[in-house]
Design a protein around this motif. Structure first.
Motif, mmCIF file in Angstrom:
data_model
loop_
_atom_site.group_PDB
_atom_site.id
_atom_site.type_symbol
_atom_site.label_atom_id
_atom_site.label_comp_id
_atom_site.label_asym_id
_atom_site.label_seq_id
_atom_site.Cartn_x
_atom_site.Cartn_y
_atom_site.Cartn_z
ATOM 1 N N TYR A 1 0.801 -1.213 0.000
ATOM 2 C CA TYR A 1 0.000 0.000 0.000
ATOM 3 C C TYR A 1 0.842 1.274 0.000
ATOM 4 O O TYR A 1 0.297 2.368 -0.062
ATOM 5 N N ALA B 1 0.329 4.523 -7.035
ATOM 6 C CA ALA B 1 -1.014 4.030 -7.367
ATOM 7 C C ALA B 1 -1.024 3.022 -8.516
ATOM 8 O O ALA B 1 -1.687 1.986 -8.426
ATOM 9 N N ALA B 2 -0.288 3.288 -9.586
ATOM 10 C CA ALA B 2 -0.304 2.384 -10.736
ATOM 11 C C ALA B 2 0.282 1.017 -10.380
ATOM 12 O O ALA B 2 -0.265 -0.022 -10.770
ATOM 13 N N GLN C 1 0.498 -0.220 -7.295
ATOM 14 C CA GLN C 1 -0.409 -0.800 -6.309
ATOM 15 C C GLN C 1 -1.591 -1.473 -7.002
ATOM 16 O O GLN C 1 -1.958 -2.603 -6.670
ATOM 17 N N ASP C 2 -2.169 -0.783 -7.981
ATOM 18 C CA ASP C 2 -3.283 -1.362 -8.732
ATOM 19 C C ASP C 2 -2.858 -2.640 -9.448
ATOM 20 O O ASP C 2 -3.579 -3.634 -9.445
ATOM 21 N N LEU D 1 -2.372 -5.429 -6.808
ATOM 22 C CA LEU D 1 -3.660 -5.931 -6.320
ATOM 23 C C LEU D 1 -4.374 -6.756 -7.388
ATOM 24 O O LEU D 1 -4.978 -7.787 -7.081
ATOM 25 N N GLN D 2 -4.280 -6.329 -8.637
ATOM 26 C CA GLN D 2 -4.898 -7.103 -9.712
ATOM 27 C C GLN D 2 -4.211 -8.459 -9.850
ATOM 28 O O GLN D 2 -4.860 -9.478 -10.066
ATOM 29 N N PRO E 1 -10.888 -2.320 -3.383
ATOM 30 C CA PRO E 1 -9.894 -1.321 -2.967
ATOM 31 C C PRO E 1 -10.275 -0.737 -1.620
ATOM 32 O O PRO E 1 -11.455 -0.630 -1.293
#
Length: 114
Positions: free
Chosen positions: A64, A68-69, A71-72, A75-76, A88
């Motif tokens: 975390y 952001a990119a 992290q996304d 997570l994906q 999210p």
């Protein structure tokens, strides 16, 4: 201080070899400022494994704390490996204004209970 006679110096080389050749679905997250990052294991993308470095992070680097990119993407990747959708986490501002029950992060909850 002497060397532990039971320590096998070959062990970490065997783990590193396994990471490169056989490990599947591994996600490694290192902090940029963590001394362990200098010996970070390599992963083999052909084995569907990934490695991230958290800029300015230390030994407690977290998924975390990634941009952001990344992290996304991370997570994906976890969602794909587990076959379940990942919700999210709401931002801190959204959590403070939410009227319903907040999303609970079981990993953080477990860490705080220790």
């Amino acid at each position: 201080m002497g060397v532990d006679k039971d320590y096998d110096f070959l062990s970490m080389h065997l783990v590193e070899h396994w990471m490169k050749k056989s490990a599947r679905h591994m996600m490694l997250i290192y902090g940029e400022n963590d001394p362990w990052s200098s010996g970070a294991f390599e992963v083999n993308p052909a084995n569907d494994s990934v490695r991230y470095f958290v800029a300015g992070g230390n030994h407690g680097a977290s998924l975390y704390a990634l941009p952001a990119a990344e992290q996304d993407a991370a997570l994906q990747q976890l969602s794909d490996w587990m076959g379940v959708p990942i919700r999210p986490f709401p931002s801190a501002a959204a959590r403070n204004t939410a009227e319903d029950v907040p999303v609970v992060n079981p990993v953080l909850e477990r860490r705080h209970r220790l």
